[in-house]
Design a protein around this motif. Structure first.
Motif, mmCIF file in Angstrom:
data_model
loop_
_atom_site.group_PDB
_atom_site.id
_atom_site.type_symbol
_atom_site.label_atom_id
_atom_site.label_comp_id
_atom_site.label_asym_id
_atom_site.label_seq_id
_atom_site.Cartn_x
_atom_site.Cartn_y
_atom_site.Cartn_z
ATOM 1 N N VAL A 68 -63.406 -4.657 19.626
ATOM 2 C CA VAL A 68 -63.373 -5.841 18.785
ATOM 3 C C VAL A 68 -64.811 -6.136 18.391
ATOM 4 O O VAL A 68 -65.691 -6.254 19.241
ATOM 5 C CB VAL A 68 -62.761 -7.047 19.538
ATOM 6 N N ILE A 69 -65.057 -6.195 17.073
ATOM 7 C CA ILE A 69 -66.400 -6.495 16.603
ATOM 8 C C ILE A 69 -66.356 -7.709 15.691
ATOM 9 O O ILE A 69 -65.293 -8.067 15.160
ATOM 10 C CB ILE A 69 -67.056 -5.283 15.897
ATOM 11 N N GLU A 70 -67.497 -8.339 15.526
ATOM 12 C CA GLU A 70 -67.574 -9.559 14.743
ATOM 13 C C GLU A 70 -66.986 -9.342 13.343
ATOM 14 O O GLU A 70 -67.374 -8.414 12.643
ATOM 15 C CB GLU A 70 -69.022 -10.020 14.625
ATOM 16 N N GLY A 71 -66.028 -10.155 12.969
ATOM 17 C CA GLY A 71 -65.395 -10.067 11.669
ATOM 18 C C GLY A 71 -64.105 -9.269 11.653
ATOM 19 O O GLY A 71 -63.373 -9.288 10.664
ATOM 20 N N SER A 72 -63.802 -8.579 12.746
ATOM 21 C CA SER A 72 -62.591 -7.742 12.752
ATOM 22 C C SER A 72 -61.313 -8.575 12.669
ATOM 23 O O SER A 72 -60.278 -8.069 12.236
ATOM 24 C CB SER A 72 -62.564 -6.816 13.964
ATOM 25 N N ASP A 73 -61.397 -9.848 13.027
ATOM 26 C CA ASP A 73 -60.225 -10.715 12.942
ATOM 27 C C ASP A 73 -59.796 -10.964 11.488
ATOM 28 O O ASP A 73 -58.682 -11.400 11.234
ATOM 29 C CB ASP A 73 -60.491 -12.047 13.639
ATOM 30 N N GLN A 74 -60.684 -10.648 10.527
ATOM 31 C CA GLN A 74 -60.359 -10.825 9.108
ATOM 32 C C GLN A 74 -59.771 -9.558 8.482
ATOM 33 O O GLN A 74 -59.464 -9.527 7.299
ATOM 34 C CB GLN A 74 -61.597 -11.282 8.345
ATOM 35 N N GLY A 75 -59.654 -8.504 9.284
ATOM 36 C CA GLY A 75 -59.013 -7.283 8.822
ATOM 37 C C GLY A 75 -59.916 -6.371 8.017
ATOM 38 O O GLY A 75 -61.134 -6.525 7.981
ATOM 39 N N ASP A 76 -59.273 -5.416 7.385
ATOM 40 C CA ASP A 76 -59.945 -4.427 6.559
ATOM 41 C C ASP A 76 -59.377 -4.511 5.149
ATOM 42 O O ASP A 76 -58.281 -5.019 4.933
ATOM 43 C CB ASP A 76 -59.712 -3.021 7.120
ATOM 44 N N VAL A 77 -60.131 -3.961 4.203
ATOM 45 C CA VAL A 77 -59.677 -3.916 2.819
ATOM 46 C C VAL A 77 -59.640 -2.471 2.345
ATOM 47 O O VAL A 77 -60.425 -1.641 2.798
ATOM 48 C CB VAL A 77 -60.564 -4.761 1.883
ATOM 49 N N GLU A 78 -58.723 -2.206 1.446
ATOM 50 C CA GLU A 78 -58.621 -0.899 0.812
ATOM 51 C C GLU A 78 -58.890 -1.060 -0.675
ATOM 52 O O GLU A 78 -58.384 -1.982 -1.311
ATOM 53 C CB GLU A 78 -57.221 -0.304 1.010
ATOM 54 N N TYR A 79 -59.684 -0.148 -1.215
ATOM 55 C CA TYR A 79 -59.940 -0.042 -2.644
ATOM 56 C C TYR A 79 -59.507 1.354 -3.059
ATOM 57 O O TYR A 79 -59.515 2.283 -2.242
ATOM 58 C CB TYR A 79 -61.428 -0.234 -2.944
ATOM 59 N N ALA A 80 -59.144 1.536 -4.334
ATOM 60 C CA ALA A 80 -58.691 2.855 -4.764
ATOM 61 C C ALA A 80 -58.786 3.001 -6.274
ATOM 62 O O ALA A 80 -58.939 2.019 -7.010
ATOM 63 C CB ALA A 80 -57.254 3.097 -4.309
ATOM 64 N N ALA A 81 -58.661 4.258 -6.716
ATOM 65 C CA ALA A 81 -58.543 4.597 -8.139
ATOM 66 C C ALA A 81 -57.770 5.903 -8.232
ATOM 67 O O ALA A 81 -57.882 6.766 -7.362
ATOM 68 C CB ALA A 81 -59.909 4.755 -8.793
ATOM 69 N N THR A 82 -57.002 6.032 -9.293
ATOM 70 C CA THR A 82 -56.318 7.284 -9.577
ATOM 71 C C THR A 82 -57.122 8.056 -10.617
ATOM 72 O O THR A 82 -57.984 7.482 -11.307
ATOM 73 C CB THR A 82 -54.907 7.040 -10.137
ATOM 74 N N ARG A 83 -56.835 9.330 -10.728
ATOM 75 C CA ARG A 83 -57.509 10.166 -11.727
ATOM 76 C C ARG A 83 -57.318 9.562 -13.124
ATOM 77 O O ARG A 83 -58.274 9.456 -13.899
ATOM 78 C CB ARG A 83 -56.966 11.581 -11.702
ATOM 79 N N GLU A 84 -56.108 9.135 -13.441
ATOM 80 C CA GLU A 84 -55.832 8.577 -14.761
ATOM 81 C C GLU A 84 -56.659 7.331 -15.026
ATOM 82 O O GLU A 84 -57.224 7.164 -16.106
ATOM 83 C CB GLU A 84 -54.329 8.257 -14.899
ATOM 84 N N GLU A 85 -56.723 6.434 -14.045
ATOM 85 C CA GLU A 85 -57.526 5.209 -14.199
ATOM 86 C C GLU A 85 -58.991 5.554 -14.411
ATOM 87 O O GLU A 85 -59.669 4.967 -15.262
ATOM 88 C CB GLU A 85 -57.384 4.330 -12.959
ATOM 89 N N TRP A 86 -59.492 6.500 -13.620
ATOM 90 C CA TRP A 86 -60.900 6.898 -13.695
ATOM 91 C C TRP A 86 -61.224 7.481 -15.079
ATOM 92 O O TRP A 86 -62.194 7.080 -15.715
ATOM 93 C CB TRP A 86 -61.233 7.895 -12.596
ATOM 94 N N LEU A 87 -60.430 8.435 -15.506
ATOM 95 C CA LEU A 87 -60.709 9.105 -16.786
ATOM 96 C C LEU A 87 -60.586 8.145 -17.963
ATOM 97 O O LEU A 87 -61.330 8.265 -18.936
ATOM 98 C CB LEU A 87 -59.804 10.319 -16.951
ATOM 99 N N LEU A 88 -59.701 7.176 -17.849
ATOM 100 C CA LEU A 88 -59.549 6.167 -18.898
ATOM 101 C C LEU A 88 -60.839 5.351 -19.042
ATOM 102 O O LEU A 88 -61.278 5.051 -20.144
ATOM 103 C CB LEU A 88 -58.366 5.251 -18.570
ATOM 104 N N GLY A 89 -61.448 5.023 -17.903
ATOM 105 C CA GLY A 89 -62.658 4.203 -17.922
ATOM 106 C C GLY A 89 -63.952 4.980 -18.018
ATOM 107 O O GLY A 89 -65.016 4.415 -18.263
ATOM 108 N N HIS A 90 -63.903 6.311 -17.822
ATOM 109 C CA HIS A 90 -65.126 7.119 -17.790
ATOM 110 C C HIS A 90 -65.067 8.332 -18.715
ATOM 111 O O HIS A 90 -65.788 9.293 -18.519
ATOM 112 C CB HIS A 90 -65.425 7.574 -16.359
ATOM 113 N N GLY A 91 -64.171 8.264 -19.695
ATOM 114 C CA GLY A 91 -64.035 9.317 -20.711
ATOM 115 C C GLY A 91 -64.013 10.653 -20.171
ATOM 116 O O GLY A 91 -64.214 11.686 -20.481
#
Length: 180
Positions: free
Chosen positions: A157-180
């Motif tokens: 147990v470390i400081e802040g672990s009580d607030q959980g974790d977050v996940e971020y993500a991107a798909t190939r389609e999303e990436w290519l749409l925004g990065h040509g």
């Protein structure tokens, strides 16, 4: 040593036994490890058998400053078990001296781009503690979007672990749409 990727300021290359001292220093910096294990120190042998061995595996690269060759840390696009081909988790850990200079964003963007354009990656995910604002900013600057907050059982147990974790993500389609 095999170079995997170069950016304007970084060289990402395979990790070797010669990186042990740098990995030991990185894993023993309490601020670097604050959101990983609460800053608990690790012995040289623990690092050799644990961190270094993992970093020498598939999907991990040492990061060096392109001009000076200074060892900055590591990046990863680690294949996720049980998720099928093409799903990887982005990771990075940099020396404190490299923080705030845009290296994490630069290296992560380049890795994500290479993954989607050349390596057959379909989805990139990244996780951190909810309270790790710096890492969350990097994920957002890299073009990943917030997916969820989740809670897991961790050995320490470390400081802040009580607030959980977050996940971020991107798909190939999303990436290519925004990065040509």
């Amino acid at each position: 040593m095999t170079v995997f990727l170069e950016t304007p300021r970084l060289v990402l290359r395979t990790v070797t036994e010669h990186d042990l001292d740098d990995v030991v220093a990185l894993d023993n910096d309490p601020e670097v490890m604050r959101y990983v294990n609460g800053g608990r120190p690790a012995s040289r042998e623990e690092v050799r058998a644990g961190s270094l061995r993992r970093l020498m595996g598939r999907g991990f690269w040492a990061a060096e400053a392109r001009v000076t060759g200074e060892w900055l840390g590591w990046f990863s696009l680690e294949p996720l078990e049980g998720e099928g081909e093409g799903v990887v988790e982005l990771g990075y850990r940099l020396r404190r001296a490299a923080w705030g200079r845009g290296y994490a964003t630069e290296g992560s963007r380049a890795l994500i781009d290479k993954g989607f354009r050349e390596l057959g990656v379909r989805r990139v995910t990244a996780n951190t503690m909810t309270v790790n604002a710096g890492s969350r900013r990097v994920m957002e600057k890299c073009g990943l979007t917030y997916v969820r907050t989740f809670f897991e059982e961790w050995p320490d147990v470390i400081e802040g672990s009580d607030q959980g974790d977050v996940e971020y993500a991107a798909t190939r389609e999303e990436w290519l749409l925004g990065h040509g």
